[in-house]
Design an enzyme around this catalytic site. Structure first.
Site, PDB file in Angstrom:
ATOM      1  N   GLU A  78      42.704  43.882  46.946  1.00  7.10           N
ATOM      2  CA  GLU A  78      42.388  44.884  46.442  1.00  7.10           C
ATOM      3  C   GLU A  78      43.456  45.946  46.348  1.00  7.10           C
ATOM      4  OE1 GLU A  78      39.076  45.288  44.728  1.00  7.10           O
ATOM      5  OE2 GLU A  78      38.747  44.388  46.533  1.00  7.10           O
ATOM      6  N   ASP A 132      44.530  46.904  42.753  1.00  5.69           N
ATOM      7  CA  ASP A 132      43.780  48.057  42.092  1.00  5.69           C
ATOM      8  C   ASP A 132      44.413  49.306  42.068  1.00  5.69           C
ATOM      9  OD1 ASP A 132      41.748  46.328  41.165  1.00  5.69           O
ATOM     10  OD2 ASP A 132      40.225  47.037  42.583  1.00  5.69           O
ATOM     11  N   ARG A 170      34.961  50.728  50.553  1.00 10.40           N
ATOM     12  CA  ARG A 170      36.120  50.420  49.817  1.00 10.40           C
ATOM     13  C   ARG A 170      37.376  50.401  50.895  1.00 10.40           C
ATOM     14  NH1 ARG A 170      37.950  48.167  45.011  1.00 10.40           N
ATOM     15  NH2 ARG A 170      39.083  49.256  44.121  1.00 10.40           N
ATOM     16  N   THR A 229      33.180  43.294  46.494  1.00  7.20           N
ATOM     17  CA  THR A 229      34.334  42.605  45.852  1.00  7.20           C
ATOM     18  C   THR A 229      35.249  42.100  47.157  1.00  7.20           C
ATOM     19  OG1 THR A 229      35.747  42.540  44.163  1.00  7.20           O
ATOM     20  CG2 THR A 229      35.637  44.638  45.339  1.00  7.20           C
ATOM     21  N   THR A 269      34.209  39.342  41.903  1.00  4.63           N
ATOM     22  CA  THR A 269      33.244  40.609  42.148  1.00  4.63           C
ATOM     23  C   THR A 269      31.861  40.218  42.042  1.00  4.63           C
ATOM     24  OG1 THR A 269      34.889  42.216  41.716  1.00  4.63           O
ATOM     25  CG2 THR A 269      32.891  43.215  41.902  1.00  4.63           C
ATOM     26  N   GLY A 296      32.886  42.417  36.675  1.00  4.48           N
ATOM     27  CA  GLY A 296      33.663  42.176  35.466  1.00  4.48           C
ATOM     28  C   GLY A 296      34.958  43.015  35.358  1.00  4.48           C
ATOM     29  N   GLY A 297      35.704  43.460  36.477  1.00  8.18           N
ATOM     30  CA  GLY A 297      36.756  43.980  36.572  1.00  8.18           C
ATOM     31  C   GLY A 297      36.824  45.264  35.573  1.00  8.18           C
TER      32      GLY A 297
HETATM   33  N1  GLY Z   1      38.303  44.987  42.140  1.00  4.37           N
HETATM   34  C1  GLY Z   1      37.957  45.455  41.190  1.00  4.37           C
HETATM   35  C2  GLY Z   1      37.464  47.062  41.058  1.00  4.37           C
HETATM   36  O1  GLY Z   1      37.062  47.495  42.132  1.00  4.37           O
HETATM   37  O2  GLY Z   1      36.979  47.517  40.193  1.00  4.37           O
END
Ligand code: GLY
Length: 571
Positions: free
Chosen positions: A417, A420, A103, A396, A378, A469-470
């Site tokens: 990112e 988020d 991440r 993503t 993603t 899919g967010g």
């Molecule tokens: N960028 C979307 C997620 O990581 O949930």
């Protein structure tokens, strides 16, 4: 592998050829093996890259590196080495399982209020567009780590198909061409030069050659993670990001580390589910939803009663996502409590049969100011190799074409990112998700994700599943899993119409076909606000190994262009 009986290629919803498989009976215990290998990904060329590496004798982990890198070349609108992701790994010989956490992290100059206006409200443009929106990428470090720790062929061989695709080019499909037009207003000058040469968007069939990206990938192949996080690439990235208004430093890049985290293991009925821990909200959410369904004696029967139980379980899981979840290295998450069946029972006890619970009755408060986006960004892929090793990976760059900023000279789209994170506690992000201080911005912290790559293992076999899919990722994976428990085949699992509730906004979104007219009327009577979506969402990729039948199957979501390939060995 030279002992191939037959290659099966599943295009969305359809098998082009079917190989005969001997029926043997055994379980997926350590040492048991599938009858071949399989890859399902969101792009045919990425699926081919994975198969190529498996054919060269690589294992599922080598193939995962190849597929990730190739997706970043052929689907830069979804993922890439300028982004991050989660790789869930299962090694069959000793049943070792881990999640590689690649991440992105907040740069050291990031701060809690960096995307707020004078009134403390989030400024979406800042956290979504341009290099100020970028976290420090994790994908290159994760790929290096996976190849060197778990692979057999080495990073350079694993990256070769992606480098070839970047150097020699590939023809754009209609989907890619559509996304260029859709996002072109967000593109930086280097992105425009690549995708709108002479001011005209590349169209379907145009061959996209990415020499800068090939060079950047080659440095990664030659020098491992140092080839990206230090030296010429790092300097180009920092120069580009800072010239565009971003805050990255060479120290941010040099200091990035991919981590391994222990997966969350859930037991539901006779199934063992292995899924991702924070900083993904996925595993906690799946556990909470399944624990509530257990408490409600969910039977798997189709119909509106079962759907109402699932909707209410979703609502409560997303409430907890907003209240408690963030980067576990920065915040105390009450994981023991959230993952306990007793907590599931407590939440389920608040569900009234045949009545909607208003989300406002569940703390914390807060109203999203923006609706959820469609989530075409993603990407996910699923792999099983012929030793039974498995990879479920969701990767993503966040929104479509990331921040829209291509760092000059690198071919790398910088992720967005940072959106988020909860930029403020009163506003939602691009996916309509709200958050609390648990997911506030801090230097070095990872933003909370919904990506949920997952393994499910039990009487009906071994399923490797996931989707982009967010905010809807979590509910899609849940619905896929519930269909698997019901005995659905893998094509049905990826194609089934979906529905979604995320606490706020207090509404149930659904794809055409998810609820029939009677179910819609019944849910409306129960107090649900239904939102019939005009377009489908998600792009699920799944592989299913049934040891008892000795079959291996795979499917790509018919909503998009991905392919699934199964290669069977000679019996
Ligand atoms: N960028 C979307 C997620 O990581 O949930």
């Amino acid at each position: 592998m030279d002992s191939l009986l037959k290659t099966r290629i599943a295009t969305p919803g359809r098998m082009l050829a079917i190989g005969l498989v001997a029926v043997l009976s055994f379980s997926a215990e350590a040492g048991s093996r599938p009858p071949g290998y399989a890859v399902a990904s969101a792009h045919p060329l990425a699926t081919d890259a994975g198969i190529e590496i498996l054919q060269q004798g690589g294992n599922a982990f080598d193939a995962a590196v190849a597929v990730s890198a190739a997706l970043g070349v052929v689907e830069p609108y979804s993922s890439g080495i300028g982004g991050g992701g989660f790789w869930l790994l299962h090694r069959q010989r000793d049943r070792f399982e881990t999640m590689v956490d690649g991440r992105e992290t907040a740069p050291q100059a990031a701060s809690r209020e960096m995307y707020q206006d004078a009134q403390g409200h989030a400024i979406a443009d800042l956290s979504q567009n341009g290099p100020i929106a970028g976290g420090i990428p994790g994908t290159p470090a994760a790929l290096d780590h996976i190849a060197s720790t778990y692979g057999k062929l080495g990073l350079a061989r694993d990256l070769a198909p992606a480098i070839r695709l970047a150097r020699e080019g590939f023809p754009l499909d209609a989907r890619f061409a559509k996304f260029i037009v859709m996002e072109s207003k967000r593109f930086s000058p280097a992105a425009q030069a690549l995708l709108l040469p002479g001011g005209k968007p590349l169209t379907e069939g145009a061959v996209l050659i990415q020499p800068d990206l090939a060079e950047t990938l080659q440095r990664l192949a030659d020098h491992g993670r140092d080839g990206f996080y230090t030296g010429a690439t790092a300097q180009q990235l920092v120069n580009g990001v800072r010239a565009g208004g971003g805050i990255w430093t060479l120290q941010d890049l040099a200091g990035y580390k991919a981590l391994e985290r222990k997966p969350i293991v859930i037991h539901f009925q006779n199934y063992r589910i292995v899924t991702v821990p924070p900083p993904s909200a996925g595993g906690v959410g799946i556990a909470e939803m399944l624990d509530q369904l257990t408490a409600l004696h969910w039977t798997g029967a189709n119909g509106v009663h079962s759907q109402q139980q699932v909707i209410e379980a979703m609502r409560r899981a997303y409430r907890d996502r907003a209240a408690y979840l963030g980067d576990p290295d920065y915040v105390e998450i009450p994981l023991k409590r959230l993952l306990s069946p007793a907590y599931g029972r407590e939440m389920a006890a608040t569900i009234q049969p045949d009545h909607a619970t208003p989300s406002a009755d569940l703390p914390p408060p807060g109203q999203p100011k923006r609706p959820a986006k469609e989530g075409v960004d993603t990407t996910h892929y699923s792999i099983i190799d012929s030793d039974g090793n498995r990879v479920a990976a969701t990767v993503t760059v966040n929104l479509v074409f990331a921040s829209g900023f291509l760092a000059p000279g690198t071919g790398v789209f910088i992720n967005d990112e940072m959106d988020d994170f909860a930029a403020s506690t009163t506003d939602s992000n691009a996916f309509g998700l709200i958050g609390s201080s648990a997911n506030a911005i801090a230097p070095g912290k990872r933003p909370l994700s919904t990506m949920t790559p997952t393994f499910v293992e039990g009487p009906k076999g071994v399923l490797v599943i996931g989707t982009p899919g967010g905010s809807r990722i979590l509910t899609m994976v849940l619905l896929g899993m519930l269909d698997f428990f019901r005995g659905a085949d893998v094509q049905t699992i990826v194609a089934a119409p979906r529905y979604h509730m995320q606490y706020l906004p207090d509404q149930v979104q659904f794809e055409k076909g998810a609820f029939d007219a009677d179910a819609q009327a019944a849910l409306t009577r129960m107090g649900y606000k239904l939102d019939a979506l005009s377009s489908p969402y998600g792009n699920m990729q799944a592989v299913l190994w049934r040891p008892a039948q000795n079959t291996l199957d795979a499917a790509a979501d018919p909503r998009a262009v991905g392919t699934a390939r199964v290669v069977l060995k000679k019996p």
